[in-house]
Design a protein around this motif. Sequence first.
Motif, PDB file in Angstrom:
ATOM      1  N   ASP A  52       0.814  -1.231   0.000  1.00 31.35           N
ATOM      2  CA  ASP A  52       0.000   0.000   0.000  1.00 31.35           C
ATOM      3  C   ASP A  52       0.843   1.275   0.000  1.00 31.35           C
ATOM      4  O   ASP A  52       0.313   2.381  -0.001  1.00 31.35           O
ATOM      5  N   GLY A  53       2.175   1.143   0.013  1.00 33.14           N
ATOM      6  CA  GLY A  53       3.050   2.301  -0.125  1.00 33.14           C
ATOM      7  C   GLY A  53       3.539   2.937   1.163  1.00 33.14           C
ATOM      8  O   GLY A  53       4.480   3.712   1.145  1.00 33.14           O
ATOM      9  N   ILE A  54       2.909   2.629   2.300  1.00 32.23           N
ATOM     10  CA  ILE A  54       3.346   3.241   3.558  1.00 32.23           C
ATOM     11  C   ILE A  54       3.162   2.257   4.710  1.00 32.23           C
ATOM     12  O   ILE A  54       2.128   1.621   4.845  1.00 32.23           O
ATOM     13  N   GLY A  55       4.207   2.121   5.520  1.00 31.29           N
ATOM     14  CA  GLY A  55       4.154   1.237   6.682  1.00 31.29           C
ATOM     15  C   GLY A  55       3.609   1.977   7.880  1.00 31.29           C
ATOM     16  O   GLY A  55       4.366   2.611   8.594  1.00 31.29           O
ATOM     17  N   PRO A  99      -0.432  -2.138  12.030  1.00 33.65           N
ATOM     18  CA  PRO A  99       0.111  -3.349  12.636  1.00 33.65           C
ATOM     19  C   PRO A  99       0.022  -4.580  11.727  1.00 33.65           C
ATOM     20  O   PRO A  99       0.433  -5.660  12.115  1.00 33.65           O
ATOM     21  N   SER A 100      -0.497  -4.418  10.525  1.00 31.35           N
ATOM     22  CA  SER A 100      -0.576  -5.508   9.568  1.00 31.35           C
ATOM     23  C   SER A 100      -0.236  -4.968   8.177  1.00 31.35           C
ATOM     24  O   SER A 100      -0.932  -4.095   7.665  1.00 31.35           O
ATOM     25  N   GLU A 101       0.843  -5.488   7.589  1.00 31.15           N
ATOM     26  CA  GLU A 101       1.298  -5.005   6.288  1.00 31.15           C
ATOM     27  C   GLU A 101       1.644  -6.187   5.382  1.00 31.15           C
ATOM     28  O   GLU A 101       2.017  -7.254   5.853  1.00 31.15           O
ATOM     29  N   THR A 102       1.533  -5.956   4.082  1.00 32.76           N
ATOM     30  CA  THR A 102       1.864  -6.960   3.078  1.00 32.76           C
ATOM     31  C   THR A 102       2.985  -6.438   2.185  1.00 32.76           C
ATOM     32  O   THR A 102       2.982  -5.266   1.809  1.00 32.76           O
TER      33      THR A 102
END
Length: 85
Positions: free
Chosen positions: A44-47, A50-53
């Motif tokens: 999605d372009g920005i960390g 608490p849940s990222e891919t």
Amino acid sequence: TPPSITATNEGDDIVIHVSDKRSPIGKVEYSADAEKWIRLTPVDGIGDSPSETYRIKRSAVAGKFVIVRAVDAFFNVGTESIALP
């Protein structure tokens, strides 16, 4: 607690899902064959959650030993080796 890391194969991509129960994911990196760490950018372009891919091209790391390292906002570190089929 350290972030949890899981990986699945999707076409030529290795899809990495990182989650943490208490804080946002701060940084995710991978190393192929114990060489330099390469920082990954979330899908999605920005960390900021608490849940990222994340995605790595399987063709870029084929035949190599891959380790993924994730750091949360409280500097807890989780690592996982990725098995490539």
